[in-house]
Motif scaffolding. Structure first.
Motif, PDB file in Angstrom:
ATOM      1  N   PRO A   8       0.714  -1.022   0.145  1.00 14.01           N
ATOM      2  CA  PRO A   8       0.021  -0.298  -0.041  1.00 14.01           C
ATOM      3  C   PRO A   8       0.472   1.353   0.130  1.00 14.01           C
ATOM      4  CG  PRO A   8       0.445  -1.123   2.811  1.00 14.01           C
ATOM      5  CD  PRO A   8       0.640  -1.660   1.276  1.00 14.01           C
ATOM      6  N   SER A   9       0.599   2.529  -0.416  1.00 17.88           N
ATOM      7  CA  SER A   9       0.808   3.776  -0.072  1.00 17.88           C
ATOM      8  C   SER A   9       1.498   3.931   1.080  1.00 17.88           C
ATOM      9  CB  SER A   9       0.500   4.927  -0.933  1.00 17.88           C
ATOM     10  OG  SER A   9      -0.878   4.786  -0.037  1.00 17.88           O
ATOM     11  N   HIS A  10       0.571   3.214   2.163  1.00 18.70           N
ATOM     12  CA  HIS A  10       0.674   3.852   4.087  1.00 18.70           C
ATOM     13  C   HIS A  10       0.309   2.362   4.807  1.00 18.70           C
ATOM     14  CE1 HIS A  10       0.714   6.758   7.424  1.00 18.70           C
ATOM     15  NE2 HIS A  10       1.411   5.998   8.017  1.00 18.70           N
ATOM     16  N   GLN A  11       1.176   2.117   5.504  1.00 12.13           N
ATOM     17  CA  GLN A  11       1.226   1.664   6.261  1.00 12.13           C
ATOM     18  C   GLN A  11       0.983   1.570   7.424  1.00 12.13           C
ATOM     19  OE1 GLN A  11       0.533  -2.725   5.046  1.00 12.13           O
ATOM     20  NE2 GLN A  11       0.220  -3.240   6.643  1.00 12.13           N
ATOM     21  N   VAL A  12       0.051   1.294   8.703  1.00 15.70           N
ATOM     22  CA  VAL A  12       0.231   1.134   9.991  1.00 15.70           C
ATOM     23  C   VAL A  12       0.282   0.031  10.655  1.00 15.70           C
ATOM     24  CG1 VAL A  12      -0.180   2.208  11.840  1.00 15.70           C
ATOM     25  CG2 VAL A  12      -0.879   3.646  10.194  1.00 15.70           C
ATOM     26  N   THR A 101      22.905   1.406 -16.258  1.00 12.95           N
ATOM     27  CA  THR A 101      21.320   1.815 -16.468  1.00 12.95           C
ATOM     28  C   THR A 101      20.663   2.309 -15.106  1.00 12.95           C
ATOM     29  OG1 THR A 101      20.809  -0.150 -16.270  1.00 12.95           O
ATOM     30  CG2 THR A 101      21.246   1.395 -18.589  1.00 12.95           C
ATOM     31  N   GLU A 102      20.092   3.310 -15.246  1.00 12.43           N
ATOM     32  CA  GLU A 102      19.866   4.241 -14.086  1.00 12.43           C
ATOM     33  C   GLU A 102      18.304   3.071 -13.375  1.00 12.43           C
ATOM     34  OE1 GLU A 102      18.894   5.070 -16.708  1.00 12.43           O
ATOM     35  OE2 GLU A 102      17.486   6.044 -17.030  1.00 12.43           O
ATOM     36  N   ALA A 103      17.842   3.257 -11.843  1.00 16.26           N
ATOM     37  CA  ALA A 103      17.425   2.372 -11.202  1.00 16.26           C
ATOM     38  C   ALA A 103      15.513   3.283 -11.260  1.00 16.26           C
ATOM     39  CB  ALA A 103      17.822   1.902  -9.583  1.00 16.26           C
ATOM     40  N   PHE A 104      14.903   2.283 -11.117  1.00 14.32           N
ATOM     41  CA  PHE A 104      13.750   3.125 -11.791  1.00 14.32           C
ATOM     42  C   PHE A 104      13.000   2.674 -10.586  1.00 14.32           C
ATOM     43  CE2 PHE A 104      13.021   4.914 -16.154  1.00 14.32           C
ATOM     44  CZ  PHE A 104      13.910   3.979 -16.598  1.00 14.32           C
ATOM     45  N   PHE A 105      12.864   3.723  -9.554  1.00 15.42           N
ATOM     46  CA  PHE A 105      11.923   3.953  -8.316  1.00 15.42           C
ATOM     47  C   PHE A 105      10.026   3.740  -7.854  1.00 15.42           C
ATOM     48  CE2 PHE A 105      15.512   3.933  -5.820  1.00 15.42           C
ATOM     49  CZ  PHE A 105      16.502   4.358  -6.405  1.00 15.42           C
ATOM     50  N   GLY A 106       9.983   2.605  -6.853  1.00 20.90           N
ATOM     51  CA  GLY A 106       8.337   2.941  -7.119  1.00 20.90           C
ATOM     52  C   GLY A 106       8.213   4.461  -6.094  1.00 20.90           C
ATOM     53  N   GLN A 107       6.190   4.494  -5.757  1.00 26.82           N
ATOM     54  CA  GLN A 107       6.434   5.646  -5.077  1.00 26.82           C
ATOM     55  C   GLN A 107       6.594   5.753  -3.199  1.00 26.82           C
ATOM     56  OE1 GLN A 107       6.833   8.085  -7.351  1.00 26.82           O
ATOM     57  NE2 GLN A 107       4.207   8.911  -6.932  1.00 26.82           N
ATOM     58  N   GLY A 108       7.037   4.035  -3.112  1.00 18.82           N
ATOM     59  CA  GLY A 108       7.160   4.145  -2.435  1.00 18.82           C
ATOM     60  C   GLY A 108       6.281   3.367  -0.934  1.00 18.82           C
ATOM     61  N   THR A 109       5.953   3.147   0.121  1.00 16.70           N
ATOM     62  CA  THR A 109       5.422   2.615   1.047  1.00 16.70           C
ATOM     63  C   THR A 109       5.404   3.060   2.656  1.00 16.70           C
ATOM     64  OG1 THR A 109       4.436   0.388  -0.033  1.00 16.70           O
ATOM     65  CG2 THR A 109       4.471   0.879   2.733  1.00 16.70           C
ATOM     66  N   ARG A 110       4.990   3.993   3.281  1.00 21.74           N
ATOM     67  CA  ARG A 110       5.490   5.109   3.897  1.00 21.74           C
ATOM     68  C   ARG A 110       4.717   4.120   5.720  1.00 21.74           C
ATOM     69  NH1 ARG A 110       6.902   9.023   5.550  1.00 21.74           N
ATOM     70  NH2 ARG A 110       6.637  10.266   4.259  1.00 21.74           N
ATOM     71  N   LEU A 111       5.987   2.913   6.253  1.00 20.37           N
ATOM     72  CA  LEU A 111       5.523   2.281   7.491  1.00 20.37           C
ATOM     73  C   LEU A 111       5.784   3.036   8.078  1.00 20.37           C
ATOM     74  CD1 LEU A 111       4.789  -0.644   8.429  1.00 20.37           C
ATOM     75  CD2 LEU A 111       7.050  -1.064   8.364  1.00 20.37           C
ATOM     76  N   THR A 112       4.314   2.702   8.816  1.00 21.73           N
ATOM     77  CA  THR A 112       4.651   2.917  10.715  1.00 21.73           C
ATOM     78  C   THR A 112       4.210   2.285  11.404  1.00 21.73           C
ATOM     79  OG1 THR A 112       3.753   5.694   9.842  1.00 21.73           O
ATOM     80  CG2 THR A 112       3.758   5.302  11.599  1.00 21.73           C
ATOM     81  N   VAL A 113       5.331   1.827  12.335  1.00 19.65           N
ATOM     82  CA  VAL A 113       4.559   0.659  13.527  1.00 19.65           C
ATOM     83  C   VAL A 113       4.911   1.799  15.232  1.00 19.65           C
ATOM     84  CG1 VAL A 113       6.351  -0.767  14.722  1.00 19.65           C
ATOM     85  CG2 VAL A 113       6.700  -0.340  12.136  1.00 19.65           C
ATOM     86  N   VAL A 114       3.435   1.680  15.395  1.00 20.38           N
ATOM     87  CA  VAL A 114       3.092   2.322  16.619  1.00 20.38           C
ATOM     88  C   VAL A 114       3.433   0.628  17.182  1.00 20.38           C
ATOM     89  CG1 VAL A 114       1.416   3.690  15.530  1.00 20.38           C
ATOM     90  CG2 VAL A 114       0.950   1.573  16.029  1.00 20.38           C
TER      91      VAL A 114
END
Lengths: 114, 113
Positions: A8-12, A101-114
């Motif tokens: 996902p884009s963000h996971q808590v 050659t360049e690496a292509f990156f995804g938009q990232g997943t922000r992981l928040t551990v609480v």
């Protein structure tokens, strides 16, 4: 234009829980990577994967981490028992296997551990 | 081993002025050098690369970078900064048989209107 997608884009998650971060690399690429970026800080290499095995990993990538390419299209990063310090942005990347050659990156997943 | 250094955590420049973001590298073989940009809450976007040939390479959004082998540098430049250029910039290197990309610590570029 082909792109790397991450879900996902963000996971808590609660500390101690397992999380799986998913990535779909560019289809004809052969090398796959995970990087992480603690908020606002540098981008750190975690692991590279080629030919269905880990080709290189950093000291960050300890026994709590694992990667898998389960079905020929997805590339996953699993953290078995998350810690607070695992909170970061996780980036998946892929490249065609030629080192210049360049690496292509995804938009990232922000992981928040609480 | 390979490494990249970005000596400035932040660079401030007035809109319309030229900008330079510095990068130096250390490799054991021939370097392949890259610049990536990260806008707030976004992923890493490729800007430009040096593989071989002309030392001055041009990339996206009017950016260019100059490879200097004797100084082991690959500074990012733009003749006239825009406010929209404000972002985090990462220099990166691959060398020899390595497949992983090694990044610098990043430089925050702030363009002041």
């Amino acid at each position: 234009e082909p792109e790397v997608t991450q879900t996902p884009s963000h996971q808590v998650t609660q500390m101690g829980q397992e999380v799986i971060l998913r990535c779909v690399p560019i289809s004809n690429h052969l090398y796959f990577y995970w990087y992480r970026q603690i908020l606002g800080q540098k981008v750190e290499f975690l692991v590279s994967f080629y030919n269905n095995e880990i080709s290189e990993k950093s000291e960050i990538f300890d026994d709590q981490f694992s990667v898998e390419r389960p079905d020929g299209s997805n590339f996953t990063l699993k953290i078995r028992s998350t810690k607070l310090e695992d909170s970061a942005m996780y980036f998946c990347a892929s490249s065609d296997g030629r080192g210049n050659t360049e690496a292509f990156f995804g938009q990232g997943t922000r992981l928040t551990v609480v | 081993a390979q490494s990249v250094a970005q000596p400035e955590d932040q660079v401030n420049v007035a809109e319309g002025n030229p900008l330079t973001v510095k990068c130096t590298y250390s490799v054991s073989g021939n370097p392949y050098l890259f610049w990536y940009v990260q806008y707030p809450n976004r992923g890493l976007q490729f800007l430009l690369k040096y593989i071989t040939g002309d030392n001055l390479v041009k990339g996206s959004y009017g950016f260019e970078a100059e490879f200097n082998k004797s100084q082991t540098s690959f500074h990012l430049k733009k003749p006239s900064a825009l406010v929209s250029d404000s972002a985090l910039y990462f220099c990166a290197v691959i060398s020899g048989g390595y497949q992983k990309v090694t990044f610098g610590t990043g430089t925050k570029l702030q363009v002041i209107p």
